[in-house]
Design a protein around this motif. Structure first.
Motif, PDB file in Angstrom:
ATOM      1  N   PRO A  41      -9.719  -3.943  -1.610  1.00 49.51           N
ATOM      2  CA  PRO A  41      -8.646  -3.462  -2.484  1.00 49.51           C
ATOM      3  C   PRO A  41      -7.393  -3.054  -1.725  1.00 49.51           C
ATOM      4  CG  PRO A  41     -10.388  -1.816  -2.284  1.00 49.51           C
ATOM      5  CD  PRO A  41     -10.911  -3.069  -1.661  1.00 49.51           C
ATOM      6  N   TRP A  42      -7.549  -2.574  -0.508  1.00 55.21           N
ATOM      7  CA  TRP A  42      -6.382  -2.170   0.265  1.00 55.21           C
ATOM      8  C   TRP A  42      -5.556  -3.376   0.693  1.00 55.21           C
ATOM      9  CZ3 TRP A  42      -4.920   2.544  -0.256  1.00 55.21           C
ATOM     10  CH2 TRP A  42      -5.860   3.535  -0.554  1.00 55.21           C
ATOM     11  N   CYS A  43      -6.183  -4.562   0.743  1.00 58.22           N
ATOM     12  CA  CYS A  43      -5.426  -5.783   1.038  1.00 58.22           C
ATOM     13  C   CYS A  43      -4.513  -6.130  -0.142  1.00 58.22           C
ATOM     14  CB  CYS A  43      -6.368  -6.940   1.343  1.00 58.22           C
ATOM     15  SG  CYS A  43      -7.207  -6.797   2.939  1.00 58.22           S
ATOM     16  N   ALA A  44      -4.997  -5.915  -1.358  1.00 58.56           N
ATOM     17  CA  ALA A  44      -4.150  -6.144  -2.530  1.00 58.56           C
ATOM     18  C   ALA A  44      -2.972  -5.176  -2.520  1.00 58.56           C
ATOM     19  CB  ALA A  44      -4.970  -5.975  -3.811  1.00 58.56           C
ATOM     20  N   ILE A  45      -3.239  -3.930  -2.166  1.00 60.04           N
ATOM     21  CA  ILE A  45      -2.177  -2.926  -2.085  1.00 60.04           C
ATOM     22  C   ILE A  45      -1.209  -3.274  -0.958  1.00 60.04           C
ATOM     23  CG2 ILE A  45      -1.750  -0.517  -1.427  1.00 60.04           C
ATOM     24  CD1 ILE A  45      -4.342   0.169  -2.994  1.00 60.04           C
ATOM     25  N   GLY A  46      -1.754  -3.626   0.212  1.00 57.77           N
ATOM     26  CA  GLY A  46      -0.896  -3.943   1.353  1.00 57.77           C
ATOM     27  C   GLY A  46      -0.020  -5.152   1.118  1.00 57.77           C
ATOM     28  N   GLU A  93       5.291  -7.409   0.225  1.00 57.01           N
ATOM     29  CA  GLU A  93       6.206  -8.278  -0.514  1.00 57.01           C
ATOM     30  C   GLU A  93       7.410  -7.491  -1.023  1.00 57.01           C
ATOM     31  OE1 GLU A  93       3.774 -12.005  -2.295  1.00 57.01           O
ATOM     32  OE2 GLU A  93       3.680 -10.163  -3.460  1.00 57.01           O
ATOM     33  N   GLN A  94       7.179  -6.284  -1.504  1.00 52.19           N
ATOM     34  CA  GLN A  94       8.294  -5.484  -2.007  1.00 52.19           C
ATOM     35  C   GLN A  94       9.215  -5.048  -0.869  1.00 52.19           C
ATOM     36  OE1 GLN A  94       7.189  -2.428  -4.858  1.00 52.19           O
ATOM     37  NE2 GLN A  94       5.622  -3.758  -5.767  1.00 52.19           N
ATOM     38  N   ALA A  95       8.639  -4.783   0.299  1.00 47.09           N
ATOM     39  CA  ALA A  95       9.466  -4.442   1.458  1.00 47.09           C
ATOM     40  C   ALA A  95      10.339  -5.625   1.855  1.00 47.09           C
ATOM     41  CB  ALA A  95       8.579  -4.019   2.626  1.00 47.09           C
ATOM     42  N   LEU A  96       9.770  -6.826   1.828  1.00 51.67           N
ATOM     43  CA  LEU A  96      10.545  -8.022   2.163  1.00 51.67           C
ATOM     44  C   LEU A  96      11.652  -8.261   1.135  1.00 51.67           C
ATOM     45  CD1 LEU A  96       7.633 -10.375   3.303  1.00 51.67           C
ATOM     46  CD2 LEU A  96       9.444  -9.441   4.750  1.00 51.67           C
ATOM     47  N   GLU A  97      11.380  -7.957  -0.130  1.00 57.93           N
ATOM     48  CA  GLU A  97      12.418  -8.087  -1.159  1.00 57.93           C
ATOM     49  C   GLU A  97      13.568  -7.121  -0.888  1.00 57.93           C
ATOM     50  OE1 GLU A  97      10.562  -7.490  -4.919  1.00 57.93           O
ATOM     51  OE2 GLU A  97       9.428  -9.370  -4.851  1.00 57.93           O
ATOM     52  N   ARG A  98      13.250  -5.920  -0.456  1.00 62.02           N
ATOM     53  CA  ARG A  98      14.289  -4.939  -0.146  1.00 62.02           C
ATOM     54  C   ARG A  98      15.160  -5.405   1.030  1.00 62.02           C
ATOM     55  NH1 ARG A  98      11.643   1.152  -0.343  1.00 62.02           N
ATOM     56  NH2 ARG A  98      10.893   1.108  -2.505  1.00 62.02           N
ATOM     57  N   ILE A  99      14.509  -6.000   2.024  1.00 63.50           N
ATOM     58  CA  ILE A  99      15.253  -6.451   3.200  1.00 63.50           C
ATOM     59  C   ILE A  99      16.094  -7.678   2.873  1.00 63.50           C
ATOM     60  CG2 ILE A  99      15.003  -7.377   5.550  1.00 63.50           C
ATOM     61  CD1 ILE A  99      12.458  -5.650   5.767  1.00 63.50           C
ATOM     62  N   GLU A 130     -10.322   5.578  -8.115  1.00 58.94           N
ATOM     63  CA  GLU A 130      -9.206   6.078  -8.910  1.00 58.94           C
ATOM     64  C   GLU A 130      -7.935   6.155  -8.068  1.00 58.94           C
ATOM     65  OE1 GLU A 130      -6.767   7.490 -11.876  1.00 58.94           O
ATOM     66  OE2 GLU A 130      -8.651   6.369 -11.928  1.00 58.94           O
ATOM     67  N   THR A 131      -8.073   6.567  -6.812  1.00 56.04           N
ATOM     68  CA  THR A 131      -6.914   6.576  -5.907  1.00 56.04           C
ATOM     69  C   THR A 131      -6.354   5.174  -5.737  1.00 56.04           C
ATOM     70  OG1 THR A 131      -7.738   8.497  -4.687  1.00 56.04           O
ATOM     71  CG2 THR A 131      -6.145   7.083  -3.550  1.00 56.04           C
ATOM     72  N   ILE A 132      -7.236   4.211  -5.548  1.00 53.88           N
ATOM     73  CA  ILE A 132      -6.818   2.819  -5.386  1.00 53.88           C
ATOM     74  C   ILE A 132      -6.147   2.314  -6.657  1.00 53.88           C
ATOM     75  CG2 ILE A 132      -7.748   0.464  -5.208  1.00 53.88           C
ATOM     76  CD1 ILE A 132      -9.798   1.633  -3.188  1.00 53.88           C
ATOM     77  N   ARG A 133      -6.716   2.673  -7.810  1.00 55.10           N
ATOM     78  CA  ARG A 133      -6.126   2.236  -9.078  1.00 55.10           C
ATOM     79  C   ARG A 133      -4.702   2.757  -9.225  1.00 55.10           C
ATOM     80  NH1 ARG A 133      -4.585   3.726 -13.691  1.00 55.10           N
ATOM     81  NH2 ARG A 133      -5.027   5.916 -13.228  1.00 55.10           N
ATOM     82  N   GLN A 134      -4.497   4.016  -8.856  1.00 48.83           N
ATOM     83  CA  GLN A 134      -3.167   4.613  -8.960  1.00 48.83           C
ATOM     84  C   GLN A 134      -2.183   3.967  -7.993  1.00 48.83           C
ATOM     85  OE1 GLN A 134      -3.533   8.871  -8.533  1.00 48.83           O
ATOM     86  NE2 GLN A 134      -4.890   9.077 -10.298  1.00 48.83           N
ATOM     87  N   ARG A 135      -2.622   3.734  -6.757  1.00 52.53           N
ATOM     88  CA  ARG A 135      -1.744   3.079  -5.790  1.00 52.53           C
ATOM     89  C   ARG A 135      -1.351   1.687  -6.272  1.00 52.53           C
ATOM     90  NH1 ARG A 135      -1.701   4.050  -0.335  1.00 52.53           N
ATOM     91  NH2 ARG A 135      -0.155   2.378  -0.337  1.00 52.53           N
ATOM     92  N   GLY A 136      -2.314   0.965  -6.822  1.00 51.08           N
ATOM     93  CA  GLY A 136      -2.016  -0.355  -7.348  1.00 51.08           C
ATOM     94  C   GLY A 136      -1.026  -0.304  -8.492  1.00 51.08           C
ATOM     95  N   ALA A 137      -1.204   0.647  -9.396  1.00 53.89           N
ATOM     96  CA  ALA A 137      -0.308   0.770 -10.549  1.00 53.89           C
ATOM     97  C   ALA A 137       1.123   1.034 -10.100  1.00 53.89           C
ATOM     98  CB  ALA A 137      -0.793   1.890 -11.465  1.00 53.89           C
ATOM     99  N   GLU A 138       1.296   1.817  -9.046  1.00 55.20           N
ATOM    100  CA  GLU A 138       2.635   2.096  -8.530  1.00 55.20           C
ATOM    101  C   GLU A 138       3.325   0.825  -8.034  1.00 55.20           C
ATOM    102  OE1 GLU A 138       1.908   4.936  -5.495  1.00 55.20           O
ATOM    103  OE2 GLU A 138       1.368   6.557  -6.895  1.00 55.20           O
ATOM    104  N   LEU A 139       2.518  -0.142  -7.605  1.00 57.13           N
ATOM    105  CA  LEU A 139       3.054  -1.390  -7.053  1.00 57.13           C
ATOM    106  C   LEU A 139       3.037  -2.537  -8.057  1.00 57.13           C
ATOM    107  CD1 LEU A 139       1.214  -1.065  -3.631  1.00 57.13           C
ATOM    108  CD2 LEU A 139       3.705  -0.991  -3.926  1.00 57.13           C
TER     109      LEU A 139
END
Length: 210
Positions: free
Chosen positions: A5-10, A15-21, A67-76
């Motif tokens: 799951p942390w790979c999905a988050i990472g 990708e969002q960091a690359l979009e910002r750059i 639940e922590t992973i679910r929340q981190r994913g939702a933020e992204l």
């Protein structure tokens, strides 16, 4: 690994960091194989049982982490649906398809990242079995690849040697956990970091101040 799951988050954060750059840097994106559970048998294992055996975690601890992973994913913007995802599976065949999608001669080209994201969604959002050849071929089609060609590969031993060699190379180089983002074959960003950390690290690398 698509069972991480942390790979999905990472990946989502990267990708969002690359979009910002944006156009400030030019990037090429290559996904490499890594199996969290290379000895996982056919049919997989109950995920609570697996985590208790591997990490010694209790069901209560496991529920808190999920639940922590679910929340981190939702933020992204990535959906971790807990219902129906009660097993962990062998992912070697998925890595063979990802390798195929990254090959220069694969048509259409440039579908490796799309396939990776589709596989992560199939497992974590839809609760599907990523060791099933039928699931893998269908997901390949969703990613814009030929599902019949995917099924042909899965029914053969194509890319078995290549994936095993790449796995051995990266574990031999010291990669023993994922996500692991290697930049310019020099810099390692480890873990499912927030978008801001990825952005800061990439900007420093691009500026030569890392």
């Amino acid at each position: 690994d698509i069972s991480c799951p942390w790979c999905a988050i990472g990946l989502s954060a990267l990708e969002q960091a690359l979009e910002r750059i944006g156009a400030e840097v030019q990037t090429e994106f290559h996904i490499q194989p890594f199996e969290l559970n290379p000895q996982m048998p056919p049919g997989g294992q109950d995920i609570t049982e697996h985590l208790a055996q591997k990490y010694g975690s209790t069901p209560e601890q496991h529920a808190g982490i999920r639940e922590t992973i679910r929340q981190r994913g939702a933020e992204l913007g990535f959906v971790f649906r807990l219902e129906g995802r009660d097993r962990i599976y062998n992912t070697f065949d998925a890595h063979r398809l990802l390798h195929w999608a990254g090959e220069p001669g694969t048509v259409p080209a440039g579908r490796q990242r799309a396939l990776k994201k589709a596989l992560l969604a199939a497992y974590f959002t839809d609760g599907e079995d990523p060791s099933s050849h039928a699931v893998l071929a269908r997901v390949a089609g969703l990613a814009g690849l030929d599902p019949l060609a995917a099924m042909e590969i899965l029914g053969s031993d194509r890319f078995v040697t290549e994936v095993r060699e790449l796995e051995a190379f990266f574990t031999g180089a010291g990669i023993n956990s994922v996500p692991a983002v290697i930049v310019n074959q020099q810099y390692l960003i480890s873990g499912g970091q927030p978008v801001e950390i990825f952005e800061q690290a990439l900007r420093r690398i691009a500026a030569g101040t890392a």
